[in-house]
Motif scaffolding. Sequence first.
Motif: not given
Length: 202
Positions: A58-84
């Motif tokens: 669905t559009v919502t599922k694809e959007l959620r996947s595409a807008a998800r920021p990158l993660e560090t090797p430790g599984g935390e949100k990468d501060a440099a992975s800004r998505v608009a």
Amino acid sequence: ISGALVRDLRPDEAAIGARVRAGLDAALAVGPGPPDAAQDPEAWSASPLRGFEVAARTVTKELRSAARPLETPGGEKDAASRVAVLLMSATGEPIACACARLREGPPLAGVVAIVGDDRGFTEEDCAQYEAAVAKAGAEVLHVSLGGTTLLASHAIVILQHYLDEKLHRCEVGRAREYAVMRPAAGSADGAGATNSKRRRCD
């Protein structure tokens, strides 16, 4: 299509269309599809379908996947992975102004655009998309290309032009010169062969 993963793709309609068609054929074919990145990374890396993904979502599922920021090797949100996420709207902010505002913040890791039809999005659609973007940790901007109703394909071309001009332009290799004749074989400098000429397109 994930631009960072695709290899050997020329910026012309024929090459892109052929690669997309091959991806659809592989996804819809009965039997083995493209190589799996986890099971056979070497074959996946060499595959012409690398970076192409076909899935029923669905559009919502694809959007959620595409807008998800990158993660560090430790599984935390990468501060440099800004998505608009750009939500196209007739009453939105002019695209040039939106691009200027995006340049003022941290570097972007990705831009996602949602293009509707001539009716636009309902309030329910917008609320649903904004909630998905917020859950993914991205930012959303309501953006307008002007007051003229456009085909979705035209809107994508205009939007891509603004993103290339105002945000980021990838360097591409030198274009092939179809109109230039090559020297005849056996001649290092072309002496004695047909002179190289450019055809005139009058």
